[in-house]
Design a protein around this motif. Sequence first.
Motif, PDB file in Angstrom:
ATOM      1  N   ASN A   1      14.410 -63.620  18.928  1.00 23.73           N
ATOM      2  CA  ASN A   1      15.057 -63.717  20.236  1.00 23.73           C
ATOM      3  C   ASN A   1      15.365 -62.353  20.827  1.00 23.73           C
ATOM      4  O   ASN A   1      16.043 -62.252  21.844  1.00 23.73           O
ATOM      5  N   ASN A   2      14.898 -61.290  20.191  1.00 23.66           N
ATOM      6  CA  ASN A   2      15.113 -59.937  20.694  1.00 23.66           C
ATOM      7  C   ASN A   2      14.306 -59.734  21.982  1.00 23.66           C
ATOM      8  O   ASN A   2      13.073 -59.643  21.959  1.00 23.66           O
ATOM      9  N   THR A   3      14.990 -59.639  23.123  1.00 22.64           N
ATOM     10  CA  THR A   3      14.306 -59.513  24.424  1.00 22.64           C
ATOM     11  C   THR A   3      13.672 -58.139  24.601  1.00 22.64           C
ATOM     12  O   THR A   3      12.867 -57.945  25.518  1.00 22.64           O
ATOM     13  N   LYS A   4      14.077 -57.170  23.767  1.00 25.15           N
ATOM     14  CA  LYS A   4      13.486 -55.834  23.867  1.00 25.15           C
ATOM     15  C   LYS A   4      12.137 -55.745  23.154  1.00 25.15           C
ATOM     16  O   LYS A   4      11.459 -54.734  23.250  1.00 25.15           O
TER      17      LYS A   4
ATOM     18  N   ARG B   1       9.047 -56.156  23.508  1.00 25.34           N
ATOM     19  CA  ARG B   1       8.039 -56.403  24.529  1.00 25.34           C
ATOM     20  C   ARG B   1       6.669 -55.895  24.077  1.00 25.34           C
ATOM     21  O   ARG B   1       6.542 -54.805  23.548  1.00 25.34           O
TER      22      ARG B   1
ATOM     23  N   GLU C   1       8.010 -61.348  26.303  1.00 25.72           N
ATOM     24  CA  GLU C   1       9.438 -61.030  26.445  1.00 25.72           C
ATOM     25  C   GLU C   1      10.285 -62.231  26.052  1.00 25.72           C
ATOM     26  O   GLU C   1      11.042 -62.766  26.854  1.00 25.72           O
ATOM     27  N   GLY C   2      10.124 -62.653  24.849  1.00 29.82           N
ATOM     28  CA  GLY C   2      10.985 -63.746  24.401  1.00 29.82           C
ATOM     29  C   GLY C   2      10.203 -64.857  23.725  1.00 29.82           C
ATOM     30  O   GLY C   2       8.965 -64.863  23.699  1.00 29.82           O
TER      31      GLY C   2
ATOM     32  N   ASP D   1      10.616 -69.200  23.096  1.00 23.07           N
ATOM     33  CA  ASP D   1      11.334 -70.463  23.294  1.00 23.07           C
ATOM     34  C   ASP D   1      11.356 -71.213  21.961  1.00 23.07           C
ATOM     35  O   ASP D   1      10.344 -71.808  21.559  1.00 23.07           O
TER      36      ASP D   1
ATOM     37  N   LYS E   1       5.875 -62.974  30.356  1.00 18.76           N
ATOM     38  CA  LYS E   1       6.536 -62.838  31.658  1.00 18.76           C
ATOM     39  C   LYS E   1       5.878 -61.749  32.497  1.00 18.76           C
ATOM     40  O   LYS E   1       4.967 -61.062  32.058  1.00 18.76           O
TER      41      LYS E   1
ATOM     42  N   ASP F   1       9.346 -67.774  37.729  1.00 19.79           N
ATOM     43  CA  ASP F   1      10.646 -67.345  37.219  1.00 19.79           C
ATOM     44  C   ASP F   1      11.766 -67.789  38.158  1.00 19.79           C
ATOM     45  O   ASP F   1      11.521 -68.396  39.205  1.00 19.79           O
TER      46      ASP F   1
ATOM     47  N   THR G   1       5.909 -67.129  34.549  1.00 20.03           N
ATOM     48  CA  THR G   1       6.077 -67.068  33.088  1.00 20.03           C
ATOM     49  C   THR G   1       5.125 -68.070  32.443  1.00 20.03           C
ATOM     50  O   THR G   1       5.112 -69.252  32.811  1.00 20.03           O
TER      51      THR G   1
END
Length: 292
Positions: free
Chosen positions: A177-180, A182, A199-200, A202, A211, A249, A256
């Motif tokens: 779940n680390n959004t960084k 990328r 970037e993520g 689900d 994204k 988005d 996305t």
Amino acid sequence: MPQFFLNKRLIILLVSVIVLVGLIGFSLRERDNISWPEQFGKDMVGFGQSLVSKPVNYVGGVFDNLKDLQNTYKENEKLKTRLDELVKLETQVRDLKQDNDELRDVLDKKESLTDYNPIQATVIARNPDRWQELLTIDKGEVNGIKSDMAVISSKGLIGKVKSVNKFSSTIELISTNNTKNRISTIVQGEKQDVNGWIEGYDAEKKQILIKKIVNDVKVEKGSKVITSGLGGVFPKGLVVGEVTDVQPDQYGLTQTAYVKPSADFYHLEHVMVIDRDMPPPEDDGEDEGDGQ
């Protein structure tokens, strides 16, 4: 002596013995016809032998059956032991076959990455609380592992090197779940390719989120997603997955894409760390280093 011959009982005994010996000698001779007293005697002897031999044979048969039953029990125990060993052997054969197929897939993948130095590694630990985020491999700094190197399985991209020890390394999966985290990717289309960023993830749908896809392009479901190689760390062409859905988005400025990953993040045993030979581009202030 006179007293001896006067003893009638002794005389009768001697005569009886002589007669008996005579009869025995007479009966032992080879003759075609025997008398009825001899027949009667032999029949009585045969009947007596049958009375004795039948119980003896029955008892002997019972002991033989018990011995056979004991041997059968021992053989049954041995067969059960062999059966347990066979089950263990089948399990080992199945695991070895799976490892063999997996390593063959990895070797095939190696041939398509001739521009890079793939480092084979084995997963040695996973934290149950962070099963979908981190894992530990058996290769570290002494093996040439560095931070941010791409990590793949035989099916596709699984993540990057998060931290390095001397003899082991921690891998951060792209299902984190680390959004960084990328990673620059390409969504392959029939007419044109589209750039986007991982970037993520689900966790509910178990799909990767691509994204920043511009609005003026149409992304088809079923399109393949690969790494773009633009970050200088991840090589181009690593398989990420397949597009299953595309949604705008929250601001309506970009799209996305939901991507079903090619790799199985849950079952991982053998992986490959990609050591890209070409130097990464100079840092221009973008945060791509978190991903590539």
